[in-house]
Write a protein that holds these residues in place. Structure first.
Motif, mmCIF file in Angstrom:
data_model
loop_
_atom_site.group_PDB
_atom_site.id
_atom_site.type_symbol
_atom_site.label_atom_id
_atom_site.label_comp_id
_atom_site.label_asym_id
_atom_site.label_seq_id
_atom_site.Cartn_x
_atom_site.Cartn_y
_atom_site.Cartn_z
ATOM 1 N N GLU A 163 -2.942 25.048 -8.233
ATOM 2 C CA GLU A 163 -4.243 24.971 -7.575
ATOM 3 C C GLU A 163 -4.920 26.344 -7.624
ATOM 4 N N ALA A 164 -6.088 26.368 -8.240
ATOM 5 C CA ALA A 164 -6.849 27.602 -8.379
ATOM 6 C C ALA A 164 -7.974 27.623 -7.361
ATOM 7 N N GLU A 165 -8.283 28.837 -6.876
ATOM 8 C CA GLU A 165 -9.422 29.027 -5.983
ATOM 9 C C GLU A 165 -10.212 30.246 -6.454
ATOM 10 N N LEU A 166 -11.515 30.050 -6.612
ATOM 11 C CA LEU A 166 -12.413 31.126 -7.016
ATOM 12 C C LEU A 166 -13.463 31.307 -5.926
ATOM 13 N N THR A 167 -13.575 32.531 -5.435
ATOM 14 C CA THR A 167 -14.521 32.841 -4.373
ATOM 15 C C THR A 167 -15.704 33.602 -4.967
ATOM 16 N N ILE A 168 -16.904 33.106 -4.691
ATOM 17 C CA ILE A 168 -18.120 33.628 -5.316
ATOM 18 C C ILE A 168 -19.150 33.965 -4.245
ATOM 19 N N ARG A 169 -19.803 35.092 -4.431
ATOM 20 C CA ARG A 169 -20.904 35.472 -3.549
ATOM 21 C C ARG A 169 -22.227 35.194 -4.267
ATOM 22 N N PHE A 170 -23.060 34.410 -3.606
ATOM 23 C CA PHE A 170 -24.374 34.068 -4.136
ATOM 24 C C PHE A 170 -25.457 34.752 -3.303
ATOM 25 N N THR A 171 -26.486 35.205 -3.972
ATOM 26 C CA THR A 171 -27.708 35.606 -3.301
ATOM 27 C C THR A 171 -28.825 34.749 -3.869
ATOM 28 N N GLY A 172 -29.276 33.779 -3.068
ATOM 29 C CA GLY A 172 -30.300 32.856 -3.516
ATOM 30 C C GLY A 172 -31.637 33.141 -2.872
ATOM 31 N N GLU A 173 -32.699 32.679 -3.515
ATOM 32 C CA GLU A 173 -34.037 32.818 -2.974
ATOM 33 C C GLU A 173 -34.701 31.449 -2.909
ATOM 34 N N LEU A 174 -35.294 31.139 -1.772
ATOM 35 C CA LEU A 174 -35.943 29.857 -1.583
ATOM 36 C C LEU A 174 -36.998 29.963 -0.490
ATOM 37 N N THR A 175 -37.887 29.000 -0.469
ATOM 38 C CA THR A 175 -38.798 28.840 0.651
ATOM 39 C C THR A 175 -38.322 27.632 1.441
ATOM 40 N N SER A 176 -38.399 27.724 2.763
ATOM 41 C CA SER A 176 -37.907 26.641 3.606
ATOM 42 C C SER A 176 -38.671 26.637 4.921
ATOM 43 N N ALA A 177 -39.126 25.466 5.316
ATOM 44 C CA ALA A 177 -39.851 25.318 6.574
ATOM 45 C C ALA A 177 -39.331 24.088 7.306
ATOM 46 N N VAL A 178 -39.174 24.222 8.601
ATOM 47 C CA VAL A 178 -38.724 23.117 9.455
ATOM 48 C C VAL A 178 -39.936 22.567 10.196
ATOM 49 N N ARG A 179 -40.138 21.275 10.095
ATOM 50 C CA ARG A 179 -41.256 20.609 10.782
ATOM 51 C C ARG A 179 -40.719 19.746 11.921
ATOM 52 N N ASN A 180 -41.474 19.694 13.020
ATOM 53 C CA ASN A 180 -41.104 18.809 14.121
ATOM 54 C C ASN A 180 -41.620 17.400 13.860
ATOM 55 N N SER A 181 -41.454 16.538 14.830
ATOM 56 C CA SER A 181 -41.843 15.132 14.646
ATOM 57 C C SER A 181 -43.347 14.975 14.460
ATOM 58 N N GLU A 182 -44.135 15.972 14.898
ATOM 59 C CA GLU A 182 -45.586 15.929 14.696
ATOM 60 C C GLU A 182 -45.996 16.544 13.362
ATOM 61 N N GLY A 183 -45.020 17.025 12.596
ATOM 62 C CA GLY A 183 -45.325 17.616 11.302
ATOM 63 C C GLY A 183 -45.690 19.075 11.359
ATOM 64 N N GLU A 184 -45.549 19.689 12.522
ATOM 65 C CA GLU A 184 -45.875 21.101 12.666
ATOM 66 C C GLU A 184 -44.692 21.972 12.240
ATOM 67 N N ILE A 185 -44.999 23.061 11.567
ATOM 68 C CA ILE A 185 -43.947 23.996 11.155
ATOM 69 C C ILE A 185 -43.522 24.818 12.367
ATOM 70 N N ILE A 186 -42.259 24.700 12.738
ATOM 71 C CA ILE A 186 -41.744 25.433 13.898
ATOM 72 C C ILE A 186 -40.766 26.541 13.480
ATOM 73 N N GLU A 187 -40.411 26.580 12.226
ATOM 74 C CA GLU A 187 -39.495 27.610 11.742
ATOM 75 C C GLU A 187 -39.660 27.755 10.236
ATOM 76 N N GLY A 188 -39.593 28.985 9.732
ATOM 77 C CA GLY A 188 -39.675 29.222 8.303
ATOM 78 C C GLY A 188 -41.099 29.225 7.799
ATOM 79 N N SER A 189 -41.239 29.190 6.489
ATOM 80 C CA SER A 189 -42.544 29.264 5.853
ATOM 81 C C SER A 189 -42.495 28.593 4.486
ATOM 82 N N LEU A 190 -43.605 28.001 4.085
ATOM 83 C CA LEU A 190 -43.699 27.386 2.758
ATOM 84 C C LEU A 190 -44.109 28.396 1.694
ATOM 85 N N THR A 191 -44.505 29.584 2.105
ATOM 86 C CA THR A 191 -44.987 30.583 1.151
ATOM 87 C C THR A 191 -44.118 31.832 1.117
#
Length: 220
Positions: A163-191
């Protein structure tokens, strides 16, 4: 006798035909093109690079990623002895794609597509995270920009189970926004691009018929 040389030639010719037929029966024949043991060219990394495991010499496919005298290098060399087709550089390329697929699968709540690549406890934790968002009426809108950095941190091999195990460190870039039930962004950003660092461990039994590596550990 005048015909003696002719008779001798005929006898020798008959022996030659007999030997050719015998060799043909032993070696067989080839119909069309049959490649030798390896006809697939290795990736072009310049004249000084060699991906084979060489006794007494460095394997640059290993030493490009970990120190030559490290335990990780020894583990990678043993993985290649069990499974000669294993290539560290190609594995990291696949891990890069797997990282994007798994991150976006979780962000979008599409876990069915990534379940085959997750250990059971990792999958269960993802299910709990997605369920918690849904219970709060939250949705995530995300876009993956790319992997800025990927680095092999460690490699281990269980000599008893392969059984082999390889441990990798990633640095990723993304945009992410959390919307509430009304569709309002309460965390993060789309830009605004967010940089995300993760250290993941993938596992697989070397030499098995299943080519897939499983994500068995995550550490953000």
């Amino acid at each position: 006798m005048q015909n003696s040389p002719l008779i001798q030639l005929l006898v020798l010719a008959g022996i030659a035909v007999f030997l050719i037929l015998r060799l043909k029966n032993v070696l067989g024949t080839r119909d069309g093109f049959e490649p030798g043991p390896s006809q697939t060219p290795l990736p072009d990394r310049g004249p000084s690079h060699d991906f084979e495991v060489i006794d007494g010499g460095p394997d640059l496919d290993i030493t490009d990623h970990v120190d030559e005298d490290s335990d990780a290098a020894e583990a990678l060399a043993n993985m290649k002895r069990i499974e000669p087709a294993f290539n560290v550089t190609e594995f990291l390329g696949g891990a890069r794609g797997a990282y994007e697929m798994i991150v976006m699968g979780y962000e979008n709540g599409e876990l069915d597509q990534i379940q085959p690549f997750l250990a059971e406890d990792i999958y269960d934790s993802f299910v709990d995270g997605v369920a918690a968002r849904e219970d709060q009426g939250l949705t995530v809108e995300a876009s993956f920009i790319g992997v800025r950095e990927i680095k092999l941190m460690d490699a281990t091999l269980d000599q008893d189970t392969n059984e082999a195990e390889l441990t990798i460190r990633f640095t990723g870039e993304l945009t992410s926004a959390v919307r509430n039930s009304e569709g309002e962004i309460i965390e993060g950003s789309l830009t605004e691009v967010r940089r995300q660092k993760d250290t993941w461990t993938f596992s697989r039994h070397m030499g098995s018929d299943d080519p897939n590596w499983m994500l068995v550990s995550t550490d953000g």
